[in-house]
Scaffold this motif. Sequence first.
Motif, mmCIF file in Angstrom:
data_model
loop_
_atom_site.group_PDB
_atom_site.id
_atom_site.type_symbol
_atom_site.label_atom_id
_atom_site.label_comp_id
_atom_site.label_asym_id
_atom_site.label_seq_id
_atom_site.Cartn_x
_atom_site.Cartn_y
_atom_site.Cartn_z
ATOM 1 N N LEU A 64 0.909 -1.181 0.005
ATOM 2 C CA LEU A 64 -0.020 0.068 -0.085
ATOM 3 C C LEU A 64 0.928 1.255 -0.102
ATOM 4 N N ASP A 65 0.578 2.301 -0.715
ATOM 5 C CA ASP A 65 1.183 3.476 -0.725
ATOM 6 C C ASP A 65 0.783 4.307 0.393
ATOM 7 N N PHE A 66 1.209 3.993 1.692
ATOM 8 C CA PHE A 66 0.499 4.305 2.953
ATOM 9 C C PHE A 66 1.011 5.787 3.139
ATOM 10 N N ASP A 67 2.080 6.399 2.926
ATOM 11 C CA ASP A 67 2.556 7.682 3.062
ATOM 12 C C ASP A 67 1.620 8.496 1.934
ATOM 13 N N LYS A 68 1.718 8.052 0.739
ATOM 14 C CA LYS A 68 1.022 8.952 -0.162
ATOM 15 C C LYS A 68 -0.537 9.200 0.159
ATOM 16 N N ALA A 69 -1.162 7.854 0.586
ATOM 17 C CA ALA A 69 -2.633 8.217 1.094
ATOM 18 C C ALA A 69 -2.789 9.063 2.391
ATOM 19 N N LEU A 70 -2.040 8.953 3.100
ATOM 20 C CA LEU A 70 -2.152 9.723 4.592
ATOM 21 C C LEU A 70 -1.854 11.241 4.229
ATOM 22 N N GLY A 71 -0.933 11.704 3.286
ATOM 23 C CA GLY A 71 -0.676 12.827 3.175
ATOM 24 C C GLY A 71 0.198 13.715 4.195
ATOM 25 N N SER A 72 0.244 14.792 3.992
ATOM 26 C CA SER A 72 1.035 15.597 5.039
ATOM 27 C C SER A 72 0.644 16.047 6.267
ATOM 28 N N ASP A 73 -0.679 16.188 6.518
ATOM 29 C CA ASP A 73 -1.153 16.409 7.849
ATOM 30 C C ASP A 73 -1.057 15.215 8.935
ATOM 31 N N ARG A 74 0.028 14.823 9.288
ATOM 32 C CA ARG A 74 0.418 13.947 10.040
ATOM 33 C C ARG A 74 1.158 14.167 11.339
ATOM 34 N N PRO A 75 1.151 13.346 12.365
ATOM 35 C CA PRO A 75 2.115 13.420 13.422
ATOM 36 C C PRO A 75 3.621 13.288 12.976
ATOM 37 N N PRO A 76 4.819 14.114 13.582
ATOM 38 C CA PRO A 76 5.805 13.954 12.942
ATOM 39 C C PRO A 76 6.476 12.498 13.499
ATOM 40 N N SER A 77 7.408 12.299 12.653
ATOM 41 C CA SER A 77 8.192 11.012 12.519
ATOM 42 C C SER A 77 9.185 11.308 13.653
ATOM 43 N N ALA A 78 9.890 10.095 14.165
ATOM 44 C CA ALA A 78 10.828 10.178 15.250
ATOM 45 C C ALA A 78 12.141 10.274 14.561
ATOM 46 N N ASP A 79 13.126 10.967 15.096
ATOM 47 C CA ASP A 79 14.375 11.180 14.304
ATOM 48 C C ASP A 79 15.607 10.324 15.063
ATOM 49 N N ASP A 80 15.264 9.579 15.892
ATOM 50 C CA ASP A 80 16.161 8.812 16.825
ATOM 51 C C ASP A 80 16.062 7.187 16.354
ATOM 52 N N GLY A 81 15.431 6.837 15.308
ATOM 53 C CA GLY A 81 15.304 5.488 14.939
ATOM 54 C C GLY A 81 14.259 4.549 15.424
ATOM 55 N N ALA A 82 13.486 5.214 16.535
ATOM 56 C CA ALA A 82 12.118 4.735 16.950
ATOM 57 C C ALA A 82 11.008 4.687 16.010
ATOM 58 N N MET A 83 10.404 3.650 16.014
ATOM 59 C CA MET A 83 9.100 3.449 15.019
ATOM 60 C C MET A 83 7.992 2.903 15.649
ATOM 61 N N ASN A 84 6.857 3.267 14.906
ATOM 62 C CA ASN A 84 5.563 2.507 15.192
ATOM 63 C C ASN A 84 4.936 1.595 14.080
ATOM 64 N N ILE A 85 4.623 0.486 14.339
ATOM 65 C CA ILE A 85 4.206 -0.431 13.096
ATOM 66 C C ILE A 85 2.740 -0.864 13.463
ATOM 67 N N LEU A 86 1.855 -0.345 12.382
ATOM 68 C CA LEU A 86 0.389 -1.052 12.605
ATOM 69 C C LEU A 86 0.437 -2.325 12.140
ATOM 70 N N VAL A 87 0.005 -3.057 13.047
ATOM 71 C CA VAL A 87 -0.136 -4.389 12.416
ATOM 72 C C VAL A 87 -1.657 -5.193 12.732
ATOM 73 N N LEU A 88 -1.961 -5.648 11.478
ATOM 74 C CA LEU A 88 -3.423 -5.822 11.373
ATOM 75 C C LEU A 88 -3.777 -7.262 11.017
ATOM 76 N N GLY A 89 -4.721 -7.949 11.408
ATOM 77 C CA GLY A 89 -4.923 -9.530 10.922
ATOM 78 C C GLY A 89 -6.149 -9.223 10.041
ATOM 79 N N SER A 90 -6.065 -9.458 8.822
ATOM 80 C CA SER A 90 -7.256 -9.393 8.039
ATOM 81 C C SER A 90 -8.029 -10.584 8.034
ATOM 82 N N ASP A 91 -9.421 -10.512 8.140
ATOM 83 C CA ASP A 91 -10.402 -11.896 7.898
ATOM 84 C C ASP A 91 -11.187 -11.898 6.652
ATOM 85 N N SER A 92 -10.482 -11.271 5.396
ATOM 86 C CA SER A 92 -11.123 -11.521 4.210
ATOM 87 C C SER A 92 -11.325 -12.921 3.845
#
Length: 366
Positions: free
Chosen positions: A59-87
Motif C-alpha cells: 500500500l502507498d501508505f504515506d501518499k494516501a495519508l498525506g502531509s497532515d500527520r504527526p511527526p516522525s521520530a528522528d532517533d530510529g524509534a518507529m511505530n508499526i500498525l499490525v493488522l490481521g485481515s479476515d477477508s
Amino acid sequence: MSEHSRDGGKRAAGRRRRKSSRRRRALVIAAWTVAAGVLLGGVGVGWFYARLNSNIKTLDFDKALGSDRPPSADDGAMNILVLGSDSRGGDNSEYGQDDGGSARSDTAMIVHLYAGHKKAAVVSIPRDTMVNRPSCMLSNGKPDPGSSRTMFNAAFSVGGGVCTGKTVEKMWGIRVDHYIEADFTGFKKIIDTLGGVEVTTTKPIKDNFSHLNLPAGTHKLGGEEALGLVRTRHGVGDGGDLGRIQLQQAFIKALSKQVKGIGLFEDPKKLLDLADISTKSLTTDKPLGDVNSLMGLAQSLKGIDTQDMQMITLPVTTDPIDHNRVAPLPRESKMVWDALSADQPIPAEATANSTGDKGTVGEIVR
C-alpha cells in the motif's frame, strides 16, 4: 446501511457473538514480524529473491495519508500498525463468508520499537473500541465523511489499512511509520511448516466454535489448532474480546521463544518454504515491500527477548452510551501514547484501571 449495522448490531464486549460467520479471529501479526526475521534472513539471491519480492502486496501508505500527520521520530524509534485481515477470499473462505463483501480486521496492534531496537512495546486495540473515525477514501475511490461514533474495526471495512492508520493518527496523535497485514491461512501454513508450536495450558480450553479441545498440560499445536487457540473467546475467561487479546499476547510470547530456538538456517528447504509462505500472506506499506527492507526490520526484532517486550491493551472501560462496547479511558490512553511518542516505557498507572488488562486469561497459555 450504517457502519453499526454492517458490524452486526449490538454485542456485549464481554459476550460471545452468536453467528458463526462473525467468529473471525485474524492473527497475531507481531508473531509474523518475529517469524520474518528468521524466514528472510538467509534468502537474498537469484530467482527466489525476485519471487519473494513479487509475493509481497503493498500500500502507498504515506501518499494516501498525506502531509497532515504527526511527526516522525528522528532517533530510529518507529511505530508499526499490525493488522490481521479476515477477508474470506481464496483459502480463507473455509472460515465463512464476508457480510456485505467487506473484509474486517479483528486484530489490531501498534508495535513500538524503541530507539536502538533492543526493546518493544505492543498495544492491542480492541475492535469494539468506540472512536471518532476521520474521513477516508472508499475502495471505489469516493470519499466517506467519517463518523463521530463508530467501532474501531469499522475503519478497515470502510477504507482498509489506510483508513485504520489514519484513525490511529487522528485519534491518538501518534505517527504510524509502517504497516503490516496478514491473513488466517498464511498463519496456519507457517505454523505447520515450523512443525507446530509447543504451549502449556494451565487450565482446560474447550470451544466448540473454534473446534478446540485442549486439556490442561503441554501440547504441540499444528496450524489448525494454533489458529483455533488464537481465535477462541468462548473457551477462556468471560467469552469476550478483551480476554481473547490476553490469550493472543501469551501466544505471541510462546511463538517468539520457539522461533528463536528452531535453527532454521540448518534446514534451507524449510527456510525457503517459510519465506515463500509468509511473503505471500503479507501486505505492507511500500517502504517495507521488499525482502531487503523486511529483512532489516526482522533482524531488529530478532534481538528482542520476550522480557524486553511490554504488552498491554489500550486502556478502556465500558462505553457509557452502549454497554455492549468499550471506550478509551482518556487520561490513561493519553499516558500510553505520550510515553511512546517520547520513546519511554508505558507507565504502570496507564493500565491500572483498564478493563482490558484485568483478568488472568493470559496465564492460561505459557
